[in-house]
Write an enzyme that holds these catalytic residues in place. Structure first.
Site, PDB file in Angstrom:
ATOM      1  N   ASP A   1       0.824  -1.208   0.000  1.00  0.00           N
ATOM      2  CA  ASP A   1       0.000   0.000   0.000  1.00  0.00           C
ATOM      3  C   ASP A   1       0.859   1.258   0.000  1.00  0.00           C
ATOM      4  OD1 ASP A   1       0.903  -0.468   2.605  1.00  0.00           O
ATOM      5  OD2 ASP A   1      -1.051  -1.144   3.289  1.00  0.00           O
TER       6      ASP A   1
ATOM      7  N   ASN B   1      -7.379  -3.528  14.424  1.00  0.00           N
ATOM      8  CA  ASN B   1      -8.763  -3.870  14.069  1.00  0.00           C
ATOM      9  C   ASN B   1      -8.855  -5.055  13.109  1.00  0.00           C
ATOM     10  OD1 ASN B   1      -7.807  -2.775  11.707  1.00  0.00           O
ATOM     11  ND2 ASN B   1      -9.353  -1.174  11.509  1.00  0.00           N
TER      12      ASN B   1
ATOM     13  N   HIS C   1      -7.155  -5.320  10.190  1.00  0.00           N
ATOM     14  CA  HIS C   1      -6.930  -5.062   8.762  1.00  0.00           C
ATOM     15  C   HIS C   1      -5.633  -5.717   8.291  1.00  0.00           C
ATOM     16  CE1 HIS C   1      -4.810  -0.919   9.638  1.00  0.00           C
ATOM     17  NE2 HIS C   1      -3.892  -1.844   9.451  1.00  0.00           N
TER      18      HIS C   1
ATOM     19  N   GLU D   1      -9.648  -2.406   5.375  1.00  0.00           N
ATOM     20  CA  GLU D   1     -10.278  -2.140   6.662  1.00  0.00           C
ATOM     21  C   GLU D   1     -11.536  -3.010   6.807  1.00  0.00           C
ATOM     22  OE1 GLU D   1      -8.600  -0.570   8.738  1.00  0.00           O
ATOM     23  OE2 GLU D   1      -8.051   1.472   8.181  1.00  0.00           O
TER      24      GLU D   1
HETATM   25  C1  F6R Z   1       1.415  -1.548   6.106  1.00  0.00           C
HETATM   26  C2  F6R Z   1       0.117  -2.208   6.178  1.00  0.00           C
HETATM   27  C3  F6R Z   1      -0.660  -2.291   7.454  1.00  0.00           C
HETATM   28  C4  F6R Z   1       0.208  -2.562   8.672  1.00  0.00           C
HETATM   29  C5  F6R Z   1      -0.644  -2.593   9.922  1.00  0.00           C
HETATM   30  C6  F6R Z   1       0.190  -2.789  11.166  1.00  0.00           C
HETATM   31  O1  F6R Z   1       1.948  -1.626   4.812  1.00  0.00           O
HETATM   32  O2  F6R Z   1      -0.359  -2.653   5.180  1.00  0.00           O
HETATM   33  O3  F6R Z   1      -1.615  -3.323   7.339  1.00  0.00           O
HETATM   34  O4  F6R Z   1       0.877  -3.784   8.511  1.00  0.00           O
HETATM   35  O5  F6R Z   1      -1.366  -1.406  10.038  1.00  0.00           O
HETATM   36  O6  F6R Z   1       0.981  -1.654  11.367  1.00  0.00           O
HETATM   37  P1  F6R Z   1       2.166  -1.670  12.410  1.00  0.00           P
HETATM   38  O7  F6R Z   1       3.181  -2.614  11.892  1.00  0.00           O
HETATM   39  O8  F6R Z   1       2.691  -0.242  12.426  1.00  0.00           O
HETATM   40  O9  F6R Z   1       1.589  -2.110  13.712  1.00  0.00           O
END
Ligand code: F6R
Length: 236
Positions: free
Chosen positions: A67, A128, A130, A135
Site C-alpha cells: 500500500d 482492528n 486489517h 479495513e
Molecule cells: C502496512 C500495512 C498495514 C500494517 C498494519 C500494522 O503496509 O499494510 O496493514 O501492517 O497497520 O501496522 P504496524 O506494523 O505499524 O503495527
C-alpha cells in the site's frame, strides 16, 4: 494456518529474515510482497545487516509493496516509498526499478500477475484486523483500490509516526485488496506487542471469513505462517 511464537520480536524477525534469505538462495528472482509500519522494521534490519556481511544478491528480486498513502508525494518523508528506501532498499542491492508500489492509473494486480505473482507476501495486522489497508467491511474479492482509513487506523498511525497529530495522517491510501493478497503463494503475517493481542487471539479462533475482521480471509489460503512474539500471543 500455522502459528509460530517466539519470546521476542528480535528472535521472530531473525527467523523470518533467515527464511526469506533461504528462499532467495534457491530463487534469485524471488518476488516479494512487502509491508510497511512498525512491525517489519526489525525484519528489514536483519536483511540489511545480512547484505552488509554476506552480500546476498538482491539484484533480480522484484518487490511489490502492499500500500501507499494518497495525497502525499512519493518523496515525502512519510510516504511508504521513503520508508522502504530507508529501511531496506537503500541497504541492499535491489534495483529500484524492480520495486513497485500501487499507484492511481496502474493496474497493480495485473502488473503482479504479469510478473508471475508474489512468492512470499509479508503482512502486518492492524489492531482492528486489517491486512494491507483492507479495513473492516472489505470484501473477499477486493482488488487494489483506493481505500478510506478508519478512525482507529488514523489514530494508531498518528501515534506511531506523526507525533500523535491525526491531522497530518493521510485519510486515504491505495491498497492491494484481499483477493490480491490471497493470490500470493506463501503469506507470512507478523504481529508483535500487546496491542496485537486481541487481533491474534481472534485470528486463532476464526472458522470462516468475516468481512468485519479482514485477516480472517487468511483461513482460505493454504500456506499462511503467523509469527508472533510472546506479547502478541500470551499463552507461551
Ligand atoms: C502496512 C500495512 C498495514 C500494517 C498494519 C500494522 O503496509 O499494510 O496493514 O501492517 O497497520 O501496522 P504496524 O506494523 O505499524 O503495527
Amino acid at each position: 494456518m500455522e502459528f509460530k511464537k517466539f519470546k521476542t520480536e528480535d528472535e521472530a524477525s531473525k527467523y523470518v529474515a533467515d527464511l526469506i534469505l533461504e528462499e532467495l538462495k534457491q530463487n534469485s528472482k524471488l518476488k516479494l510482497g512487502l509491508a510497511t509500519g512498525s512491525t517489519p522494521i526489525k525484519l528489514y534490519n536483519n536483511l540489511s545487516n545480512d547484505y552488509k556481511i554476506n552480500k546476498t544478491n538482491w539484484s533480480s528480486v522484484l518487490s511489490f509493496n502492499l500500500d501507499e498513502y494518497l495525497g502525499i508525494d512519493k518523496n515525502d518523508p512519510q510516504s511508504y516509498q521513503t520508508f522502504m528506501n530507508e529501511h531496506l532498499f537503500s541497504n541492499i542491492n535491489i534495483s529500484i526499478e524492480n520495486t513497485h508500489f500501487p499507484k492511481i492509473g496502474i493496474d497493480y494486480d495485473e502488473l503482479i500477475n504479469k510478473n508471475g505473482g508474489i512468492d512470499i507476501q509479508i503482512l502486518g495486522i492492524g489492531t482492528n484486523g486489517h491486512i494491507g489497508f483492507n479495513e473492516p467491511g472489505s470484501s473477499l474479492d477486493s482488488k487494489t483500490r483506493i481505500v478510506d482509513l478508519t478512525q482507529e487506523t488514523i489514530q494508531v498511525n498518528a501515534d506511531k509516526f506523526f507525533d500523535g497529530d491525526q491531522k497530518q495522517v493521510p485519510k486515504q491510501a491505495i491498497s492491494m485488496g484481499i483477493d490480491s493478497i490471497l493470490k500470493a503463494k506463501k503469506i507470512i503475517l507478523l504481529a508483535f506487542g500487546a496491542s496485537k493481542k486481541w487481533a491474534i487471539s481472534k485470528l486463532k479462533s476464526i472458522i470462516s471469513f468475516d468481512s468485519n475482521f479482514p485477516a480472517s480471509s487468511l483461513i482460505l489460503h493454504k500456506d499462511v505462517l503467523v509469527v508472533t512474539d510472546s506479547e502478541a500471543e500470551l499463552d507461551l
